[in-house]
Write an enzyme that holds these catalytic residues in place. Sequence first.
Site, PDB file in Angstrom:
ATOM      1  CB  CYS B 145      -0.966  -0.033   1.159  1.00  0.00           C
ATOM      2  SG  CYS B 145      -1.997  -1.506   1.051  1.00  0.00           S
ATOM      3  CG  HIS B 276      -1.657   4.532   5.246  1.00  0.00           C
ATOM      4  ND1 HIS B 276      -1.619   4.445   3.882  1.00  0.00           N
ATOM      5  CD2 HIS B 276      -1.884   3.266   5.706  1.00  0.00           C
ATOM      6  CE1 HIS B 276      -1.815   3.181   3.524  1.00  0.00           C
ATOM      7  NE2 HIS B 276      -1.980   2.450   4.605  1.00  0.00           N
ATOM      8  CD  GLU B 287      -1.391   7.422   9.321  1.00  0.00           C
ATOM      9  OE1 GLU B 287      -2.479   6.809   9.283  1.00  0.00           O
ATOM     10  OE2 GLU B 287      -0.960   8.107   8.378  1.00  0.00           O
ATOM     11  CE  LYS B 308      -5.179   4.928   1.981  1.00  0.00           C
ATOM     12  NZ  LYS B 308      -4.101   5.784   2.523  1.00  0.00           N
ATOM     13  CG  HIS B 313      -6.198   1.457   1.236  1.00  0.00           C
ATOM     14  ND1 HIS B 313      -5.288   2.013   0.361  1.00  0.00           N
ATOM     15  CD2 HIS B 313      -5.475   0.758   2.142  1.00  0.00           C
ATOM     16  CE1 HIS B 313      -4.081   1.637   0.711  1.00  0.00           C
ATOM     17  NE2 HIS B 313      -4.158   0.889   1.785  1.00  0.00           N
ATOM     18  CG  PHE B 372      -0.047  -6.510   3.182  1.00  0.00           C
ATOM     19  CD1 PHE B 372      -0.806  -5.940   4.171  1.00  0.00           C
ATOM     20  CD2 PHE B 372      -0.583  -7.541   2.425  1.00  0.00           C
ATOM     21  CE1 PHE B 372      -2.096  -6.385   4.407  1.00  0.00           C
ATOM     22  CE2 PHE B 372      -1.866  -7.993   2.653  1.00  0.00           C
ATOM     23  CZ  PHE B 372      -2.621  -7.412   3.650  1.00  0.00           C
TER      24      PHE B 372
END
Lengths: 400, 385
Positions: B145, B276, B287, B308, B313, B372
Amino acid sequence: MTEEFVITGIGIVSPADIGKEAFWGSLINCKSGIKEITRFDTRGKKSHLGGEIRGFDLDAVFPDKRFRRAANTSKYCLASAKLAIDDAGLDSSKWDGTKVGLVVAVTHSAINYSREFHAALIKEGPLAASPLLFSDSVLNAPAGNTSIAFHIKGAAHTIVGGIPAGLDAIGYAINIMKMNDLDICLAGGAEEIDSLVFDSYARFGLLSPGDRFQIRPQEEGIKPFGIDRNGFVIGEGACVLVLEKNKTALERSARIYATISSFNTTVNLKTSKSPKIFRAMPVDESIYLSTGANGTAHDSTEAEILKTEFAKSKKPYIGNIKPIIGECFAASSITQAASAAMVLYKAIIPPSTIRHDLTSEMRWGRFNASEENIEVKTAIVSSIGLEGEGSFLVLKRQIG
Amino acid sequence: MNRQVVVTGIGVISPLESGKGLEVFWQELVAGKNAIKEINSFDAKGYECKIAGEVEDFKDSEADRWIRFLDSAFKQAMEDANIDANAASFGLCVGTVLGGILAGQEAWKNGKQEMPETYSLFSGEHYLTNKYNIKGPVMSISTACASGTDAIGIAYRNILWGKADVMIAGGIDILSEFAFAGFNSLKALTKDRVRPFDKNRDGLAIGEGAAFLVLEEFGTAQKRGAKIYGRISGYASRADANHLTGPDKEGKGLASAMKAALNEAGISRVDYINAHGTGTAYNDAMETKAIKLAFGKSAYNIPVSSIKSMLGHSFGAAGAIEAAACLLAIRDEIIPPTINYQEKDPECDLDYVPNIARKADIKSVISLSAGFGGQNAALLFEMVS
């Protein structure tokens, strides 16, 4: 003064053998790892040959149960990284992981996991879809797993590309080291054989048909630059190199295989015919040239480019590892780099694997029939992909 | 190293504007419009989550959906920068997670034993390289991502290093049942809406799209009188080395990436953080911790928002679309909101620009991505005065 970067560790998992010395032995003896494919049934298919790694056991190299269910691409990468780190005399349990980076190049990666995940979804519905298969099917899983296994925290990147991507990983690893001020960066490439990938290349007519009943790899397998070349043989494996700043390598008295002199990451050879690979081509030197030719049409592109580059130089020794390991895509080009580094370090040129009739563009090289003990100062690695993209790397022997 | 990198063109395909271009995308983002709706492109029966951020299809060619998005965002960026793609010399960097997965899905569903031509992740790079005679350097990167952010970061470095004067970089991913089922199996999908940083957040929604930026060496851009959105002044990527799908809960990797990017730019704070902010319990808490680790007490005075909440996403595209939003925030001095924000979470106690866009004096923005494999990336943009 520009900073120098060197290769201090090599880890290889290849169809020819596991470990860099075993791999070197295969080169010296021209012992090919190409055999008839056993992983899937090739009856009715156009080709039957493959460079398979048989009976691979990650536990024998790197026993860690966290990775037992990972895809082979990840396992080959983990094993190669472990071998390379050990070879460099480093200990990942003791190093400061924030000063270590990793770049892995892959081409198809764990497509079998993607398919298996998808097949369960289609057959049995969303509840049957496995989170483990999903997370290990992503293309950055080999790099992710390797960073976890060896506490690599500097950066862990994945380049996805064709055959030359392994060389791009080296170039990019050096960028990361410079920008992030890292001491060490691992660069690698990993691939595994999958029946679907095999079938796709067979359908495009890119695979050497081979001979189902009389396997004679030297005759029937990859014929780099051969006048009667008929395609490549699919291979698998991984290669990881430990790259270090020259300064820190010298400080810890590490064995240095070679210095990285220059690299040219993927350029489009259809538009730039003269990629200006080598800043200044030595004129009177014996050079070892590890070519990437794999028995396909692009061999001519590579031959023409190299012919132009070497027009005013002494005949280089032409090496090619593809008849030994097959076409392992992103893993091939970095294994070529490893073999070139070993040639420089050992001052031995393995016998050329090219023993067939050559295409006219390539008749200018030197193809030694047996090994030669010659100290070459420069080795060049060239790799051309199936889309006509090319990457190049120049290595120098460490003086002193 | 005194080269500077500026952004002179932006192209975006997102669920918000669905092919209507950058300015519509931005207006709707600032208006806080939700693009996450019931899924059209596949049957979501059997899934608890039935929503995603889909791009309303526009068919400008017969190519595969992902190639159309890729080409369209690429062309928009080139036109916006006023560069003739067929004549200019430039490099390309594409970030993607699943590339042409739709073609793969389709083939496998029908029992075909093949890898379609547009399946592989680098088939996009080859498509653009051939169509526009791109000379290089060319690279495709897949860092989950964080792919879009890393692709821009790598391109930025190529220019800093003199490997190229112009680089087109961005990210792309399209909605597929493959990805949907994957995130469903990881129990990461929301039931109804994305609520980044909210106490009741229950997961992410999947989106899709593509975005490209035209990056140029400052002098080259000035010489041709190009419009300049802003400059990239820092980038860093760090790995957690923790777990394949779970982030390091303390956010150390992401904090370290932020610090390194700030350090590269020689600044210690920013005027806006584009998070994010996926809307999962883990990510948003991690975060928030990372932002506090990187900025200390001043973290409480920096507005943080997650677009997002509106777009979902879009994996590889996310970082690139967010980079576009950062540059437009600098241009118009306005921060897009985090929508669906209702209840404060004691773990997430920063200023998340809830629900309504905010005018602010923005000279510097940091965009964060995580993914990931323990990926963390931070990209820093500054106003060019």
